[in-house]
Design a protein around this motif. Structure first.
Motif: not given
Length: 80
Positions: A10-31
């Motif tokens: 669960e922790n692993q999945v949560e971490l991956e999900e958070k990482t994915r979201l953070i990456n999306q946010v960063l990508e959006l910021q760059n865009t």
């Protein structure tokens, strides 16, 4: 060990999900930064073109008034 696994997963999945979201946010910021930079460049280009157009417009007006003078003198000289 078996008891810990579900929690770890669960922790692993949560971490991956958070990482994915953070990456999306960063990508959006760059865009967004990229887009706003492009918008600024377009605005600058627009201003340049506007002033060039004004200069050209003035030049064309001058040419036309000059050529209309030539035309009237031409048509007069042709009549003679």
């Amino acid at each position: 060990i078996n008891f810990h696994l579900p929690g770890d997963i669960e922790n692993q999945v949560e971490l991956e999900e958070k990482t994915r979201l953070i990456n999306q946010v960063l990508e959006l910021q760059n865009t967004l930064e990229d887009l706003s930079a492009r918008v600024d460049a377009v605005k600058e280009e627009n201003l340049k073109l506007k002033s060039e157009n004004q200069v050209l417009g003035q030049y064309i007006e001058n040419l036309m008034s000059a050529s209309s003078v030539f035309q009237t003198t031409d048509s007069k000289s042709k009549r003679k």
